[in-house]
Write a protein that holds these residues in place. Structure first.
Motif, PDB file in Angstrom:
ATOM      1  N   CYS A  75       0.822  -1.209   0.000  1.00 14.61           N
ATOM      2  CA  CYS A  75       0.000   0.000   0.000  1.00 14.61           C
ATOM      3  C   CYS A  75       0.856   1.259   0.000  1.00 14.61           C
ATOM      4  O   CYS A  75       1.836   1.357   0.743  1.00 14.61           O
ATOM      5  N   ARG A  76       0.488   2.196  -0.850  1.00 10.48           N
ATOM      6  CA  ARG A  76       1.028   3.553  -0.786  1.00 10.48           C
ATOM      7  C   ARG A  76      -0.142   4.525  -0.818  1.00 10.48           C
ATOM      8  O   ARG A  76      -0.946   4.510  -1.741  1.00 10.48           O
ATOM      9  N   THR A  77      -0.202   5.362   0.211  1.00 10.15           N
ATOM     10  CA  THR A  77      -1.217   6.403   0.299  1.00 10.15           C
ATOM     11  C   THR A  77      -0.519   7.738   0.085  1.00 10.15           C
ATOM     12  O   THR A  77       0.470   8.041   0.746  1.00 10.15           O
ATOM     13  N   TYR A  78      -1.032   8.511  -0.854  1.00  6.51           N
ATOM     14  CA  TYR A  78      -0.402   9.780  -1.244  1.00  6.51           C
ATOM     15  C   TYR A  78      -1.253  10.946  -0.772  1.00  6.51           C
ATOM     16  O   TYR A  78      -2.480  10.943  -0.929  1.00  6.51           O
ATOM     17  N   TYR A  79      -0.595  11.968  -0.216  1.00  8.31           N
ATOM     18  CA  TYR A  79      -1.252  13.234   0.078  1.00  8.31           C
ATOM     19  C   TYR A  79      -1.093  14.127  -1.147  1.00  8.31           C
ATOM     20  O   TYR A  79       0.040  14.436  -1.550  1.00  8.31           O
ATOM     21  N   ILE A  80      -2.191  14.550  -1.739  1.00  8.20           N
ATOM     22  CA  ILE A  80      -2.100  15.326  -2.976  1.00  8.20           C
ATOM     23  C   ILE A  80      -1.967  16.806  -2.632  1.00  8.20           C
ATOM     24  O   ILE A  80      -2.905  17.606  -2.709  1.00  8.20           O
ATOM     25  N   CYS A  81      -0.791  17.158  -2.200  1.00  5.56           N
ATOM     26  CA  CYS A  81      -0.408  18.532  -1.881  1.00  5.56           C
ATOM     27  C   CYS A  81       1.097  18.527  -1.640  1.00  5.56           C
ATOM     28  O   CYS A  81       1.700  17.460  -1.494  1.00  5.56           O
ATOM     29  N   ALA A  82       1.695  19.713  -1.615  1.00  7.21           N
ATOM     30  CA  ALA A  82       3.127  19.809  -1.348  1.00  7.21           C
ATOM     31  C   ALA A  82       3.415  19.837   0.156  1.00  7.21           C
ATOM     32  O   ALA A  82       4.426  19.303   0.617  1.00  7.21           O
ATOM     33  N   PRO A 158       5.740  10.444  -6.895  1.00 10.55           N
ATOM     34  CA  PRO A 158       6.510  10.730  -5.680  1.00 10.55           C
ATOM     35  C   PRO A 158       5.684  10.422  -4.434  1.00 10.55           C
ATOM     36  O   PRO A 158       4.480  10.691  -4.410  1.00 10.55           O
ATOM     37  N   TYR A 159       6.322   9.839  -3.427  1.00  9.31           N
ATOM     38  CA  TYR A 159       5.626   9.380  -2.226  1.00  9.31           C
ATOM     39  C   TYR A 159       6.251   9.998  -0.989  1.00  9.31           C
ATOM     40  O   TYR A 159       7.484  10.045  -0.902  1.00  9.31           O
ATOM     41  N   PRO A 160       5.453  10.437  -0.005  1.00 11.79           N
ATOM     42  CA  PRO A 160       3.993  10.441   0.035  1.00 11.79           C
ATOM     43  C   PRO A 160       3.366  11.775  -0.372  1.00 11.79           C
ATOM     44  O   PRO A 160       2.172  11.856  -0.564  1.00 11.79           O
ATOM     45  N   TRP A 161       4.187  12.844  -0.460  1.00 13.09           N
ATOM     46  CA  TRP A 161       3.652  14.165  -0.802  1.00 13.09           C
ATOM     47  C   TRP A 161       3.636  14.291  -2.317  1.00 13.09           C
ATOM     48  O   TRP A 161       4.670  14.240  -2.970  1.00 13.09           O
ATOM     49  N   LEU A 162       2.445  14.445  -2.869  1.00 10.46           N
ATOM     50  CA  LEU A 162       2.229  14.372  -4.307  1.00 10.46           C
ATOM     51  C   LEU A 162       1.482  15.628  -4.764  1.00 10.46           C
ATOM     52  O   LEU A 162       0.248  15.665  -4.738  1.00 10.46           O
ATOM     53  N   PRO A 163       2.210  16.681  -5.162  1.00 11.67           N
ATOM     54  CA  PRO A 163       1.519  17.879  -5.646  1.00 11.67           C
ATOM     55  C   PRO A 163       0.642  17.554  -6.857  1.00 11.67           C
ATOM     56  O   PRO A 163       0.957  16.625  -7.618  1.00 11.67           O
ATOM     57  N   PRO A 164      -0.459  18.275  -7.052  1.00  8.24           N
ATOM     58  CA  PRO A 164      -1.377  17.963  -8.149  1.00  8.24           C
ATOM     59  C   PRO A 164      -0.708  17.859  -9.515  1.00  8.24           C
ATOM     60  O   PRO A 164      -1.069  16.986 -10.315  1.00  8.24           O
ATOM     61  N   VAL A 165       0.270  18.711  -9.787  1.00  7.25           N
ATOM     62  CA  VAL A 165       0.938  18.644 -11.098  1.00  7.25           C
ATOM     63  C   VAL A 165       1.732  17.351 -11.231  1.00  7.25           C
ATOM     64  O   VAL A 165       1.784  16.749 -12.313  1.00  7.25           O
ATOM     65  N   ALA A 166       2.320  16.877 -10.142  1.00  5.95           N
ATOM     66  CA  ALA A 166       3.062  15.613 -10.178  1.00  5.95           C
ATOM     67  C   ALA A 166       2.108  14.433 -10.343  1.00  5.95           C
ATOM     68  O   ALA A 166       2.434  13.444 -11.014  1.00  5.95           O
ATOM     69  N   LEU A 167       0.919  14.531  -9.746  1.00  2.00           N
ATOM     70  CA  LEU A 167      -0.102  13.506  -9.951  1.00  2.00           C
ATOM     71  C   LEU A 167      -0.496  13.456 -11.428  1.00  2.00           C
ATOM     72  O   LEU A 167      -0.512  12.385 -12.042  1.00  2.00           O
ATOM     73  N   ARG A 168      -0.810  14.604 -11.985  1.00  2.00           N
ATOM     74  CA  ARG A 168      -1.247  14.661 -13.381  1.00  2.00           C
ATOM     75  C   ARG A 168      -0.182  14.104 -14.314  1.00  2.00           C
ATOM     76  O   ARG A 168      -0.449  13.259 -15.165  1.00  2.00           O
ATOM     77  N   ASP A 169       1.056  14.560 -14.120  1.00  2.00           N
ATOM     78  CA  ASP A 169       2.133  14.134 -15.009  1.00  2.00           C
ATOM     79  C   ASP A 169       2.488  12.664 -14.797  1.00  2.00           C
ATOM     80  O   ASP A 169       2.747  11.931 -15.755  1.00  2.00           O
ATOM     81  N   GLY A 170       2.511  12.221 -13.548  1.00  2.00           N
ATOM     82  CA  GLY A 170       2.867  10.844 -13.260  1.00  2.00           C
ATOM     83  C   GLY A 170       1.855   9.869 -13.821  1.00  2.00           C
ATOM     84  O   GLY A 170       2.213   8.842 -14.408  1.00  2.00           O
ATOM     85  N   VAL A 171       0.558  10.181 -13.667  1.00  2.00           N
ATOM     86  CA  VAL A 171      -0.477   9.308 -14.206  1.00  2.00           C
ATOM     87  C   VAL A 171      -0.433   9.326 -15.730  1.00  2.00           C
ATOM     88  O   VAL A 171      -0.579   8.279 -16.382  1.00  2.00           O
ATOM     89  N   ALA A 172      -0.201  10.504 -16.330  1.00  2.00           N
ATOM     90  CA  ALA A 172      -0.104  10.583 -17.789  1.00  2.00           C
ATOM     91  C   ALA A 172       1.048   9.728 -18.304  1.00  2.00           C
ATOM     92  O   ALA A 172       0.900   9.004 -19.303  1.00  2.00           O
ATOM     93  N   ASN A 173       2.177   9.785 -17.623  1.00  2.00           N
ATOM     94  CA  ASN A 173       3.334   8.976 -18.035  1.00  2.00           C
ATOM     95  C   ASN A 173       3.028   7.485 -17.889  1.00  2.00           C
ATOM     96  O   ASN A 173       3.423   6.670 -18.733  1.00  2.00           O
TER      97      ASN A 173
END
Length: 197
Positions: A75-82, A158-173
């Motif tokens: 399990c990895r739980t990500y906080y979607i913020c910096a 990136p874990y666990p702090w995942l800024p929204p732009v990193a979420l968008r780019d990481g999922v796109a990749n």
């Protein structure tokens, strides 16, 4: 005086929660939650179930760590913020993403929602989490028998702090890696804060 915890104190408490939950260490919950803390849920999907109210750090440890760890691993739980932002009411609201494996089926489980934290005073006057509301907006199961997609998706974020732009780019990749990766598209955007209750 009801002062909010510092950003570093809040960050430490929130990272402590992830160490307990993601690494299956229920004993660590008492280090970040007050003994009489409350946990509540609102769930907008039928794909996962939790009790609506849990009271006390030992019961929270059982629900969110021990019982959870019997069903899920890796399990990895990500906080979607910096960084956590705590307001004058000692509250902190943030979207989350979880990527994990369901033990009995070997499925990849991916979910998103919103955490609503409330900080207060714990043991010996230390900052502690006194209330947590978890809103679960979505929780999908994806066949992944060799856990290859699980590893690839977790590796893209990136874990666990995942800024929204990193979420968008990481999922796109991740989606670009194969035709069977499109299941992740709904998770490219965080859950909406207004959808939590």
């Amino acid at each position: 005086m009801n002062t909010a915890p510092s950003s570093s104190s809040a960050r430490s408490l929130l990272e402590g929660y992830l160490r307990a939950k993601d690494l299956n260490h229920p004993e660590l919950i008492s280090e970040c939650f007050s003994p009489d803390a409350e946990l509540t849920f609102s769930i907008a999907t039928d794909d996962i179930d939790f009790p609506r109210l849990v009271v006390g750090a030992p019961a929270i440890a059982r629900t969110l760590v021990a019982d959870f760890g019997e069903r899920f691993d890796r399990c990895r739980t990500y906080y979607i913020c910096a960084e956590p932002e705590v307001d004058e009411n000692r509250a902190c609201v943030m979207p989350w993403l979880v990527v994990m494996r369901q033990k009995d089926s070997g499925s990849l489980r991916i979910g998103k929602g919103v955490y609503q934290w409330r900080f207060g005073t714990g043991v010996e006057g230390a900052d502690a989490i006194v209330r947590l509301h978890i809103h679960i907006e979505r929780m999908d199961a994806v066949p992944d028998p060799d856990a290859a997609m699980l590893s690839a998706l977790q590796g893209a974020l990136p874990y666990p702090w995942l800024p929204p732009v990193a979420l968008r780019d990481g999922v796109a990749n991740f989606i670009a890696t194969g035709s069977d990766a499109g299941f992740a598209l709904p998770f490219q955007q965080p859950a909406m804060l207004g959808e939590a209750s």
